[in-house]
Motif scaffolding. Structure first.
Motif, PDB file in Angstrom:
ATOM      1  N   THR A   2       0.818  -1.219   0.000  1.00 32.73           N
ATOM      2  CA  THR A   2       0.000   0.000   0.000  1.00 32.73           C
ATOM      3  C   THR A   2       0.847   1.260   0.000  1.00 32.73           C
ATOM      4  OG1 THR A   2      -0.180  -0.024   2.420  1.00 32.73           O
ATOM      5  CG2 THR A   2      -1.964  -1.091   1.162  1.00 32.73           C
ATOM      6  N   GLY A   3       2.158   1.100   0.142  1.00 33.40           N
ATOM      7  CA  GLY A   3       3.051   2.254   0.125  1.00 33.40           C
ATOM      8  C   GLY A   3       3.265   2.912   1.470  1.00 33.40           C
ATOM      9  N   VAL A   4       2.646   2.400   2.528  1.00 33.29           N
ATOM     10  CA  VAL A   4       2.876   2.969   3.849  1.00 33.29           C
ATOM     11  C   VAL A   4       4.356   2.796   4.203  1.00 33.29           C
ATOM     12  CG1 VAL A   4       2.331   2.806   6.315  1.00 33.29           C
ATOM     13  CG2 VAL A   4       0.499   2.646   4.624  1.00 33.29           C
ATOM     14  N   ILE A   5       4.901   1.609   3.938  1.00 29.94           N
ATOM     15  CA  ILE A   5       6.351   1.394   4.044  1.00 29.94           C
ATOM     16  C   ILE A   5       6.903   1.636   2.647  1.00 29.94           C
ATOM     17  CG2 ILE A   5       8.201  -0.257   4.460  1.00 29.94           C
ATOM     18  CD1 ILE A   5       6.359  -1.667   6.468  1.00 29.94           C
ATOM     19  N   ARG A   6       7.639   2.744   2.480  1.00 29.35           N
ATOM     20  CA  ARG A   6       8.172   3.106   1.164  1.00 29.35           C
ATOM     21  C   ARG A   6       9.452   2.367   0.837  1.00 29.35           C
ATOM     22  NH1 ARG A   6       8.364   9.497   1.288  1.00 29.35           N
ATOM     23  NH2 ARG A   6      10.527   8.868   1.165  1.00 29.35           N
ATOM     24  N   ALA A   7      10.308   2.163   1.833  1.00 31.42           N
ATOM     25  CA  ALA A   7      11.606   1.531   1.596  1.00 31.42           C
ATOM     26  C   ALA A   7      12.186   1.078   2.921  1.00 31.42           C
ATOM     27  CB  ALA A   7      12.554   2.527   0.935  1.00 31.42           C
ATOM     28  N   ARG A   8      13.123   0.184   2.833  1.00 29.85           N
ATOM     29  CA  ARG A   8      13.894  -0.243   4.002  1.00 29.85           C
ATOM     30  C   ARG A   8      15.326   0.188   3.731  1.00 29.85           C
ATOM     31  NH1 ARG A   8      11.623  -5.846   6.329  1.00 29.85           N
ATOM     32  NH2 ARG A   8       9.468  -5.635   5.687  1.00 29.85           N
ATOM     33  N   VAL A   9      15.870   0.999   4.621  1.00 29.49           N
ATOM     34  CA  VAL A   9      17.185   1.591   4.379  1.00 29.49           C
ATOM     35  C   VAL A   9      18.078   1.451   5.604  1.00 29.49           C
ATOM     36  CG1 VAL A   9      16.248   3.283   2.756  1.00 29.49           C
ATOM     37  CG2 VAL A   9      16.469   3.887   5.168  1.00 29.49           C
ATOM     38  N   ALA A  10      19.369   1.665   5.383  1.00 31.73           N
ATOM     39  CA  ALA A  10      20.327   1.735   6.479  1.00 31.73           C
ATOM     40  C   ALA A  10      20.586   3.207   6.770  1.00 31.73           C
ATOM     41  CB  ALA A  10      21.631   1.050   6.081  1.00 31.73           C
ATOM     42  N   LEU A  11      20.567   3.597   8.030  1.00 29.53           N
ATOM     43  CA  LEU A  11      20.884   4.957   8.415  1.00 29.53           C
ATOM     44  C   LEU A  11      22.380   5.033   8.691  1.00 29.53           C
ATOM     45  CD1 LEU A  11      17.905   5.741  10.808  1.00 29.53           C
ATOM     46  CD2 LEU A  11      18.162   6.327   8.397  1.00 29.53           C
ATOM     47  N   VAL A  12      23.063   5.885   7.963  1.00 28.11           N
ATOM     48  CA  VAL A  12      24.509   6.005   8.059  1.00 28.11           C
ATOM     49  C   VAL A  12      24.846   7.132   9.028  1.00 28.11           C
ATOM     50  CG1 VAL A  12      26.615   6.487   6.739  1.00 28.11           C
ATOM     51  CG2 VAL A  12      24.761   5.150   5.701  1.00 28.11           C
ATOM     52  N   ASP A  13      25.808   6.892   9.907  1.00 26.41           N
ATOM     53  CA  ASP A  13      26.233   7.906  10.854  1.00 26.41           C
ATOM     54  C   ASP A  13      26.921   9.047  10.102  1.00 26.41           C
ATOM     55  OD1 ASP A  13      28.430   9.164  12.652  1.00 26.41           O
ATOM     56  OD2 ASP A  13      27.055   8.191  14.070  1.00 26.41           O
ATOM     57  N   GLN A  14      26.398  10.234  10.251  1.00 23.80           N
ATOM     58  CA  GLN A  14      26.866  11.404   9.519  1.00 23.80           C
ATOM     59  C   GLN A  14      28.340  11.705   9.812  1.00 23.80           C
ATOM     60  OE1 GLN A  14      23.959  14.558   9.663  1.00 23.80           O
ATOM     61  NE2 GLN A  14      25.458  16.099   9.080  1.00 23.80           N
ATOM     62  N   ARG A  15      28.737  11.620  11.063  1.00 23.05           N
ATOM     63  CA  ARG A  15      30.140  11.893  11.429  1.00 23.05           C
ATOM     64  C   ARG A  15      31.084  10.835  10.859  1.00 23.05           C
ATOM     65  NH1 ARG A  15      30.572  16.162  14.352  1.00 23.05           N
ATOM     66  NH2 ARG A  15      28.955  16.837  15.779  1.00 23.05           N
ATOM     67  N   LEU A  16      30.706   9.570  11.002  1.00 23.40           N
ATOM     68  CA  LEU A  16      31.556   8.498  10.503  1.00 23.40           C
ATOM     69  C   LEU A  16      31.634   8.501   8.974  1.00 23.40           C
ATOM     70  CD1 LEU A  16      30.621   5.601  12.952  1.00 23.40           C
ATOM     71  CD2 LEU A  16      32.619   7.112  13.014  1.00 23.40           C
ATOM     72  N   ALA A  17      30.643   9.077   8.317  1.00 23.64           N
ATOM     73  CA  ALA A  17      30.659   9.208   6.853  1.00 23.64           C
ATOM     74  C   ALA A  17      31.429  10.456   6.415  1.00 23.64           C
ATOM     75  CB  ALA A  17      29.236   9.252   6.317  1.00 23.64           C
ATOM     76  N   ASN A  18      32.040  11.143   7.379  1.00 24.97           N
ATOM     77  CA  ASN A  18      32.848  12.344   7.138  1.00 24.97           C
ATOM     78  C   ASN A  18      32.048  13.496   6.528  1.00 24.97           C
ATOM     79  OD1 ASN A  18      35.240  13.826   7.391  1.00 24.97           O
ATOM     80  ND2 ASN A  18      35.797  13.410   5.262  1.00 24.97           N
ATOM     81  N   VAL A  19      30.807  13.625   6.935  1.00 21.73           N
ATOM     82  CA  VAL A  19      29.998  14.798   6.575  1.00 21.73           C
ATOM     83  C   VAL A  19      29.319  15.325   7.851  1.00 21.73           C
ATOM     84  CG1 VAL A  19      29.655  14.365   4.113  1.00 21.73           C
ATOM     85  CG2 VAL A  19      28.154  13.243   5.768  1.00 21.73           C
ATOM     86  N   PRO A  20      30.128  15.764   8.827  1.00 22.74           N
ATOM     87  CA  PRO A  20      29.580  16.145  10.132  1.00 22.74           C
ATOM     88  C   PRO A  20      28.855  17.487  10.147  1.00 22.74           C
ATOM     89  CG  PRO A  20      31.917  16.587  10.095  1.00 22.74           C
ATOM     90  CD  PRO A  20      31.588  15.886   8.802  1.00 22.74           C
ATOM     91  N   MET A  21      29.092  18.331   9.153  1.00 23.51           N
ATOM     92  CA  MET A  21      28.495  19.667   9.154  1.00 23.51           C
ATOM     93  C   MET A  21      27.150  19.650   8.430  1.00 23.51           C
ATOM     94  SD  MET A  21      29.985  23.253   7.653  1.00 23.51           S
ATOM     95  CE  MET A  21      31.121  23.515   9.001  1.00 23.51           C
TER      96      MET A  21
END
Length: 170
Positions: free
Chosen positions: A62-81
């Motif tokens: 029905t589209g209530v669940i659009r996707a299943r994703v992994a949440l990446v840590d912003q700091r560890l991905a080197n984009v802290p700002m």
């Protein structure tokens, strides 16, 4: 009405589908732990695994669940700002909007974009390693399009971040 012709009970309608408290609890669980086993979810919500799996599939279909994703840590991905860019535009023409949509899709550092009411037309969320990287995003934007005004605010501290939506309104 159900397929048997009897009125449905215990659920609300969303896009023509009935969802109940069990569906809401399933969504709450999946928003916190998307990889949790169906057997564990079923046990927590009081179902056997097969009906629980069917409910999850219905939420996906029905589209209530659009996707299943992994949440990446912003700091560890080197984009802290995090920078929020407020944009006022010179034109509200469809061609301008189409060009703007293409621009924001082409810049991966722009992670969210919203059209607003009020004094600002759009707000963008940008994640970058540092101010020099933000300057490159800014320059890429103004090289491709005309803006009436651009104002940037650098986030000093993240007070709340969640991707979990309230499900009480479903």
């Amino acid at each position: 009405m159900s397929q048997s012709g009897k009125p449905r009970r215990g659920g609300d309608r969303a896009e023509g589908h009935v969802f109940d408290g069990v569906d809401r609890r399933i969504l709450d669980i999946l928003q916190r732990e998307v990889d949790r086993p169906v057997t564990s979810i079923a046990e927590e919500v009081g179902l056997s695994p097969t009906p629980c799996w069917r409910r999850i599939k219905r939420l996906e279909e029905t589209g209530v669940i659009r996707a299943r994703v992994a949440l990446v840590d912003q700091r560890l991905a080197n984009v802290p700002m995090t920078v929020f860019i407020s944009v006022k535009v010179p034109s509200h023409a469809k061609t301008w909007l189409d060009d703007f949509r293409a621009l924001i899709e082409a810049i991966p550092e722009i992670t969210e974009a919203y059209r607003l009411t009020g004094d600002v037309d759009y707000i963008l969320k940008v994640v970058v390693p540092d101010i020099a990287a933000y300057d490159l995003v800014y320059k890429a934007m103004i090289e491709r399009m005309d803006f009436s005004q651009i104002s940037s605010s650098i986030s000093m501290e993240e007070l709340k971040f969640t991707t979990a939506l309230p499900v009480d309104h479903l």
